[in-house]
Write a protein that holds these residues in place. Structure first.
Motif, PDB file in Angstrom:
ATOM      1  N   ASP A  26     -13.600 -37.401  63.892  1.00  0.00           N
ATOM      2  CA  ASP A  26     -14.617 -36.938  64.852  1.00  0.00           C
ATOM      3  C   ASP A  26     -14.058 -36.734  66.263  1.00  0.00           C
ATOM      4  O   ASP A  26     -14.309 -35.709  66.895  1.00  0.00           O
ATOM      5  CB  ASP A  26     -15.795 -37.909  64.930  1.00  0.00           C
ATOM      6  N   HIS A  27     -13.304 -37.697  66.757  1.00  0.00           N
ATOM      7  CA  HIS A  27     -12.788 -37.626  68.130  1.00  0.00           C
ATOM      8  C   HIS A  27     -11.723 -36.543  68.305  1.00  0.00           C
ATOM      9  O   HIS A  27     -11.422 -36.150  69.427  1.00  0.00           O
ATOM     10  CB  HIS A  27     -12.237 -38.992  68.559  1.00  0.00           C
ATOM     11  N   GLU A  28     -11.170 -36.039  67.220  1.00  0.00           N
ATOM     12  CA  GLU A  28     -10.101 -35.044  67.311  1.00  0.00           C
ATOM     13  C   GLU A  28     -10.622 -33.627  67.527  1.00  0.00           C
ATOM     14  O   GLU A  28      -9.898 -32.789  68.061  1.00  0.00           O
ATOM     15  CB  GLU A  28      -9.251 -35.082  66.037  1.00  0.00           C
ATOM     16  N   TRP A  29     -11.858 -33.363  67.111  1.00  0.00           N
ATOM     17  CA  TRP A  29     -12.336 -31.986  67.203  1.00  0.00           C
ATOM     18  C   TRP A  29     -13.754 -31.855  67.752  1.00  0.00           C
ATOM     19  O   TRP A  29     -14.212 -30.743  67.994  1.00  0.00           O
ATOM     20  CB  TRP A  29     -12.234 -31.288  65.836  1.00  0.00           C
ATOM     21  N   THR A  30     -14.431 -32.954  67.992  1.00  0.00           N
ATOM     22  CA  THR A  30     -15.809 -32.899  68.461  1.00  0.00           C
ATOM     23  C   THR A  30     -15.858 -33.207  69.951  1.00  0.00           C
ATOM     24  O   THR A  30     -15.406 -34.274  70.378  1.00  0.00           O
ATOM     25  CB  THR A  30     -16.690 -33.895  67.673  1.00  0.00           C
ATOM     26  N   GLN A  31     -16.403 -32.286  70.740  1.00  0.00           N
ATOM     27  CA  GLN A  31     -16.439 -32.408  72.198  1.00  0.00           C
ATOM     28  C   GLN A  31     -17.107 -33.707  72.637  1.00  0.00           C
ATOM     29  O   GLN A  31     -18.181 -34.048  72.168  1.00  0.00           O
ATOM     30  CB  GLN A  31     -17.214 -31.238  72.821  1.00  0.00           C
ATOM     31  N   GLY A  32     -16.461 -34.395  73.530  1.00  0.00           N
ATOM     32  CA  GLY A  32     -17.049 -35.563  74.159  1.00  0.00           C
ATOM     33  C   GLY A  32     -16.938 -36.855  73.382  1.00  0.00           C
ATOM     34  O   GLY A  32     -17.153 -37.923  73.940  1.00  0.00           O
ATOM     35  N   ILE A  33     -16.645 -36.804  72.103  1.00  0.00           N
ATOM     36  CA  ILE A  33     -16.574 -38.041  71.320  1.00  0.00           C
ATOM     37  C   ILE A  33     -15.237 -38.720  71.584  1.00  0.00           C
ATOM     38  O   ILE A  33     -14.179 -38.126  71.419  1.00  0.00           O
ATOM     39  CB  ILE A  33     -16.792 -37.782  69.823  1.00  0.00           C
ATOM     40  N   ARG A  34     -15.320 -39.961  72.021  1.00  0.00           N
ATOM     41  CA  ARG A  34     -14.114 -40.737  72.307  1.00  0.00           C
ATOM     42  C   ARG A  34     -13.750 -41.660  71.155  1.00  0.00           C
ATOM     43  O   ARG A  34     -12.596 -42.007  70.979  1.00  0.00           O
ATOM     44  CB  ARG A  34     -14.305 -41.578  73.568  1.00  0.00           C
ATOM     45  N   ALA A  35     -14.774 -42.087  70.388  1.00  0.00           N
ATOM     46  CA  ALA A  35     -14.529 -43.006  69.278  1.00  0.00           C
ATOM     47  C   ALA A  35     -15.645 -42.875  68.259  1.00  0.00           C
ATOM     48  O   ALA A  35     -16.769 -42.515  68.600  1.00  0.00           O
ATOM     49  CB  ALA A  35     -14.461 -44.441  69.790  1.00  0.00           C
ATOM     50  N   ALA A  36     -15.305 -43.166  67.015  1.00  0.00           N
ATOM     51  CA  ALA A  36     -16.293 -43.196  65.933  1.00  0.00           C
ATOM     52  C   ALA A  36     -15.890 -44.321  64.986  1.00  0.00           C
ATOM     53  O   ALA A  36     -14.707 -44.536  64.738  1.00  0.00           O
ATOM     54  CB  ALA A  36     -16.342 -41.868  65.194  1.00  0.00           C
ATOM     55  N   ALA A  37     -16.895 -45.031  64.476  1.00  0.00           N
ATOM     56  CA  ALA A  37     -16.623 -46.137  63.563  1.00  0.00           C
ATOM     57  C   ALA A  37     -17.684 -46.170  62.476  1.00  0.00           C
ATOM     58  O   ALA A  37     -18.872 -45.961  62.749  1.00  0.00           O
ATOM     59  CB  ALA A  37     -16.617 -47.462  64.322  1.00  0.00           C
ATOM     60  N   LEU A  38     -17.249 -46.423  61.264  1.00  0.00           N
ATOM     61  CA  LEU A  38     -18.187 -46.614  60.157  1.00  0.00           C
ATOM     62  C   LEU A  38     -18.765 -48.014  60.324  1.00  0.00           C
ATOM     63  O   LEU A  38     -18.064 -49.007  60.177  1.00  0.00           O
ATOM     64  CB  LEU A  38     -17.468 -46.472  58.820  1.00  0.00           C
ATOM     65  N   THR A  39     -20.038 -48.094  60.671  1.00  0.00           N
ATOM     66  CA  THR A  39     -20.645 -49.394  60.968  1.00  0.00           C
ATOM     67  C   THR A  39     -21.578 -49.884  59.869  1.00  0.00           C
ATOM     68  O   THR A  39     -22.033 -51.028  59.921  1.00  0.00           O
ATOM     69  CB  THR A  39     -21.380 -49.354  62.320  1.00  0.00           C
ATOM     70  N   ALA A  40     -21.854 -49.049  58.878  1.00  0.00           N
ATOM     71  CA  ALA A  40     -22.610 -49.473  57.693  1.00  0.00           C
ATOM     72  C   ALA A  40     -22.181 -48.579  56.547  1.00  0.00           C
ATOM     73  O   ALA A  40     -22.169 -47.354  56.681  1.00  0.00           O
ATOM     74  CB  ALA A  40     -24.115 -49.364  57.921  1.00  0.00           C
ATOM     75  N   PRO A  41     -21.802 -49.165  55.410  1.00  0.00           N
ATOM     76  CA  PRO A  41     -21.374 -48.345  54.277  1.00  0.00           C
ATOM     77  C   PRO A  41     -22.545 -47.616  53.638  1.00  0.00           C
ATOM     78  O   PRO A  41     -23.702 -48.010  53.788  1.00  0.00           O
ATOM     79  CB  PRO A  41     -20.775 -49.364  53.306  1.00  0.00           C
ATOM     80  N   GLY A  42     -22.216 -46.568  52.911  1.00  0.00           N
ATOM     81  CA  GLY A  42     -23.222 -45.816  52.184  1.00  0.00           C
ATOM     82  C   GLY A  42     -23.692 -46.557  50.953  1.00  0.00           C
ATOM     83  O   GLY A  42     -23.213 -47.653  50.640  1.00  0.00           O
ATOM     84  N   ASP A  43     -24.618 -45.939  50.233  1.00  0.00           N
ATOM     85  CA  ASP A  43     -25.218 -46.548  49.050  1.00  0.00           C
ATOM     86  C   ASP A  43     -24.174 -46.961  48.017  1.00  0.00           C
ATOM     87  O   ASP A  43     -24.325 -47.981  47.361  1.00  0.00           O
ATOM     88  CB  ASP A  43     -26.238 -45.599  48.416  1.00  0.00           C
TER      89      ASP A  43
END
Length: 146
Positions: A26-43
């Motif tokens: 996300d932070h590599e190509w999305t404007q303004g995003i400095r960090a992203a973290a998976l904070t809850a796993p999917g189903d």
């Protein structure tokens, strides 16, 4: 606010989606995003339907932390997420459709600005439109320069 941008990328949808749907990029190509973290796993564990990703971004000079929950996950075609925490209720949809020249990549952002952001509504819409166009340009550059 309801803003969409599209771009044709000369690569197959599977390749474009594999990169773009991976929150770790996300932070590599999305404007303004400095960090992203998976904070809850999917189903099913990991990233997928029901997963939550916390993003830290900067918009109009302010730090924004928000959580997006995956409400539709059908790689390589669609990733649809809704905010469940943050200052602006939003809905973000990424689509990667086959195109004669590769992939028609699109980003659609719908949101309801309130409070501080309500006053900045028209500016916010223009800024989001410009940013998601840049996102798609940067996505293409990342994928075609490697």
């Amino acid at each position: 606010m309801d803003v969409t941008a599209e771009r044709v990328i000369a690569l197959p949808p599977e390749r474009v989606a594999a990169y773009a749907m991976d929150w770790r990029h996300d932070h590599e190509w999305t404007q303004g995003i400095r960090a992203a973290a998976l904070t809850a796993p999917g189903d099913g564990g990991g990233f997928g339907l029901g997963a939550e990703v916390t993003r830290t971004a900067y918009f109009l000079g302010k730090r924004i932390d928000y959580v997006l929950r995956v409400v539709e996950y059908a790689p390589p075609a669609v990733l649809d997420m809704k905010s469940v925490a943050g200052p602006i209720p939003m809905h973000v949809t990424y689509r990667f459709d086959p195109h004669p020249d590769g992939t028609l990549a699109s980003i659609r952002i719908r949101g309801d600005a309130s409070g501080y952001y309500r006053l900045a509504g028209p500016l916010m819409t223009r800024t989001v439109r410009r940013n998601i166009r840049k996102d798609l340009r940067d996505l293409e550059r990342r994928l075609t320069s490697s």
